[in-house]
Scaffold this motif. Structure first.
Motif, PDB file in Angstrom:
ATOM      1  N   GLN A 128     -14.074   4.131   0.633  1.00 40.60           N
ATOM      2  CA  GLN A 128     -12.823   4.351  -0.095  1.00 40.60           C
ATOM      3  C   GLN A 128     -11.785   3.308   0.295  1.00 40.60           C
ATOM      4  O   GLN A 128     -11.063   2.769  -0.560  1.00 40.60           O
ATOM      5  CB  GLN A 128     -12.289   5.751   0.191  1.00 40.60           C
ATOM      6  N   HIS A 129     -11.701   2.996   1.586  1.00 40.35           N
ATOM      7  CA  HIS A 129     -10.751   1.997   2.060  1.00 40.35           C
ATOM      8  C   HIS A 129     -11.068   0.623   1.467  1.00 40.35           C
ATOM      9  O   HIS A 129     -10.160  -0.131   1.083  1.00 40.35           O
ATOM     10  CB  HIS A 129     -10.791   1.941   3.588  1.00 40.35           C
ATOM     11  N   GLU A 179      -8.309  -3.045  -4.872  1.00 40.01           N
ATOM     12  CA  GLU A 179      -7.287  -2.723  -5.867  1.00 40.01           C
ATOM     13  C   GLU A 179      -5.939  -3.341  -5.512  1.00 40.01           C
ATOM     14  O   GLU A 179      -5.139  -3.657  -6.391  1.00 40.01           O
ATOM     15  CB  GLU A 179      -7.150  -1.199  -5.993  1.00 40.01           C
ATOM     16  N   ALA A 213       0.830  -1.197   0.000  1.00 42.42           N
ATOM     17  CA  ALA A 213       0.000   0.000   0.000  1.00 42.42           C
ATOM     18  C   ALA A 213       0.866   1.250   0.000  1.00 42.42           C
ATOM     19  O   ALA A 213       1.966   1.265   0.532  1.00 42.42           O
ATOM     20  CB  ALA A 213      -0.910   0.002   1.226  1.00 42.42           C
ATOM     21  N   GLU A 224      -9.835   0.524  -2.065  1.00 43.36           N
ATOM     22  CA  GLU A 224      -8.382   0.435  -2.137  1.00 43.36           C
ATOM     23  C   GLU A 224      -7.882  -0.968  -1.816  1.00 43.36           C
ATOM     24  O   GLU A 224      -6.943  -1.465  -2.448  1.00 43.36           O
ATOM     25  CB  GLU A 224      -7.755   1.457  -1.186  1.00 43.36           C
ATOM     26  N   GLN A 242      -2.841   5.483   0.895  1.00 45.88           N
ATOM     27  CA  GLN A 242      -3.823   4.422   1.115  1.00 45.88           C
ATOM     28  C   GLN A 242      -3.827   3.977   2.573  1.00 45.88           C
ATOM     29  O   GLN A 242      -4.877   3.696   3.148  1.00 45.88           O
ATOM     30  CB  GLN A 242      -3.533   3.246   0.183  1.00 45.88           C
TER      31      GLN A 242
END
Length: 379
Positions: free
Chosen positions: A83-84, A90, A29, A87, A33
Motif C-alpha cells: 500500500q505504501h 501516486e 502526503a 501511495e 498516507q
C-alpha cells in the motif's frame, strides 16, 4: 529488549524519519498516507519482536513474513508495504523514495540506540533486517507493478487514439472516393470533370496517408536505415511525378527547378521520399487556391538543400516551434492526423539530416531538408 526500546522511543524515531524526508524534495502526503508508512511499519516491527519472545516465536512470521526472499506469502508487513508503494507512486516519487523511507527508519534506530548506549541482541537485529527486507521488497514490487500498469495503460490509450485518427481519416477518404466513383458510374460521367477531381483527390489522399503510415512504422519499429548514394536529380524527378497529380487535384501550380545531375546524397531513399512527400502534401494542403508550390534542390558548400515553398500566407506566432510535434495541426484545414511533419522530421534525422522551417511573412513557408553532400562519382 529491542521492542521495549522501540515502543518507548516510537515518537522520537518517527520524528527523526520525517526530518530526513524533509531534507529531500517535499512530499505532499496526507496524514493517512504518512501513517501507512514508517509509523505502521514500526508498530508491526514491535509486535514481531514481542511475539518472538514468547513460546511460539514462529507466529511472528504472520506479521513479518519469512526470511530469505522465497515465494511471496501473505503478511501484515507485506500488505501495508505494498500500500505504501502504491501511495508513493501516486505522489509522483521514484522507486528510490520507497527504499529511502525504510532505510531512514533503520538509520534512525541505529543512531538513537548508539546515543542511548542501548545494546541489542544479534537475533533482534536479524528480525529487524528481515522485516526491512520484506517491507522494501513488497513495496518496490507493488510500486513497479503499478508504475508499469500505468505506463502500459497510457501507451494503449495513445495507440488507440492514433488508430482511431487513422481509421477516421481512412474512412473519410475512402467514402469520398466511393461516392465519386458511384456518381461517375451512375451518371455516365467522364473523369475529367468535377466528380473526377473528387475521386482523384481522394485516391491521392489515400496514397499519401498509407505512405506516411508506412514510414512511421519503419521509424518507430527501429528498422535499420538502408542508405545508398543516389542522384538528387533522379530523386526530385520521382517526387515531381507524384506531386503533379496532387497539384492538379488541389488546384495549384507546381514549379520544380532543374537539379545539377552531379549532385547526390547518401540516404535511405524510401524514408527521404516519405519526408519530401509529406512536405509536398503539407504545402498543397495549406497553400492558397491557384497559387504556386515550388520544389528546389541545390548545393551549398558541403550540404545538399531541398526546399519546399508554399503560399500559405505565413505562420502565426509560435507555430514554427510546435509544428513538428506529433498530432499538431496549426492551420484552418484540420483534415489528416497531424503526423506528416513529425514523420518527415524523424525520416530526415534518421538520414543524418536536419529539417527546418522559415516563415516568409505575409507570403508562406519554406521547409528545408539539409543533408550531407555527395557526388555521383562516389557511387
Amino acid at each position: 529488549m529491542m521492542h521495549d526500546f522501540l515502543a518507548g522511543n516510537r515518537e522520537e524515531l518517527i520524528e527523526r524519519c520525517r526530518a530526513k524526508v524533509a531534507r529531500r524534495p517535499a512530499r505532499a502526503a496526507t496524514a493517512a498516507q504518512l501513517q501507512s508508512g514508517v509509523p505502521l511499519f514500526l508498530d508491526q516491527l514491535i509486535r514481531t519482536l514481542q511475539i518472538e519472545q514468547t513460546s511460539e516465536p514462529l507466529e511472528s512470521r504472520r506479521i513479518s513474513g519469512p526470511s530469505g526472499g522465497g515465494a511471496p506469502s501473505l503478511s501484515e508487513i507485506g500488505e501495508s508495504a505494498a500500500q505504501h508503494g502504491r501511495e508513493l507512486l501516486e505522489l509522483g516519487f521514484t522507486v528510490d523514495q520507497v527504499v529511502h523511507d525504510y532505510g531512514d527508519l533503520c538509520q534512525a534506530i541505529t543512531d538513537l540506540a548508539y546515543e542511548r548506549n542501548t545494546p541489542f541482541e544479534i537475533d533482534e537485529f536479524r528480525t529487524l533486517n528481515r522485516c526491512l527486507d520484506n517491507a522494501i521488497a513488497d513495496a518496490v514490487t507493488e510500486f513497479s507493478y503499478q508504475r508499469d500498469s500505468l505506463l502500459a495503460g497510457k501507451q494503449t490509450a495513445e495507440m488507440n487514439e492514433r488508430l482511431g485518427f487513422f481509421a477516421h481519416e481512412l474512412r473519410n477518404l475512402l467514402g469520398a472516393a466511393t461516392l465519386a466513383f458511384t456518381a461517375v458510374k451512375a451518371g455516365n460521367l467522364g473523369l475529367s470533370g468535377a466528380t473526377g477531381s473528387v475521386l482523384e483527390r481522394s485516391l491521392v489522399g489515400l496514397r499519401s496517408l498509407i505512405d506516411r503510415s508506412l514510414a512511421e512504422v519503419r521509424i518507430t519499429a527501429g528498422n535499420p536505415v538502408r542508405r545508398q548514394i543516389f542522384s538528387v536529380s533522379g530523386f526530385i524527378a520521382e517526387v515531381r511525378h507524384a506531386a503533379n497529380l496532387e497539384a492538379r487535384a488541389r488546384g495549384c501550380t507546381l514549379t520544380v527547378s532543374d537539379v545539377d545531375p552531379r549532385l547526390a546524397v547518401n540516404a535511405d531513399r524510401d524514408l527521404l521520399l516519405s519526408a519530401v512527400g509529406n512536405l509536398m502534401q503539407n504545402a498543397f494542403k495549406f497553400t492558397r487556391l491557384h497559387t504556386e508550390v515550388t520544389l528546389n534542390a541545390y548545393a551549398v558548400a558541403d550540404r545538399i538543400l531541398i526546399d519546399v515553398k508554399d503560399n500559405c500566407g505565413g505562420l502565426a506566432p509560435g507555430d514554427a516551434q510546435k509544428m513538428f510535434l506529433p498530432f499538431t495541426q496549426t492551420g484552418e484545414d484540420r483534415t489528416g492526423l497531424g503526423l506528416g511533419l513529425s514523420i518527415a522530421k524523424q525520416s530526415v534525422e534518421s538520414n543524418h539530416g536536419v529539417l527546418s522551417v522559415r516563415d516568409v511573412r505575409g507570403t508562406g513557408c519554406v521547409f528545408t531538408i539539409n543533408l550531407p553532400r555527395h557526388s555521383m562519382t562516389d557511387a
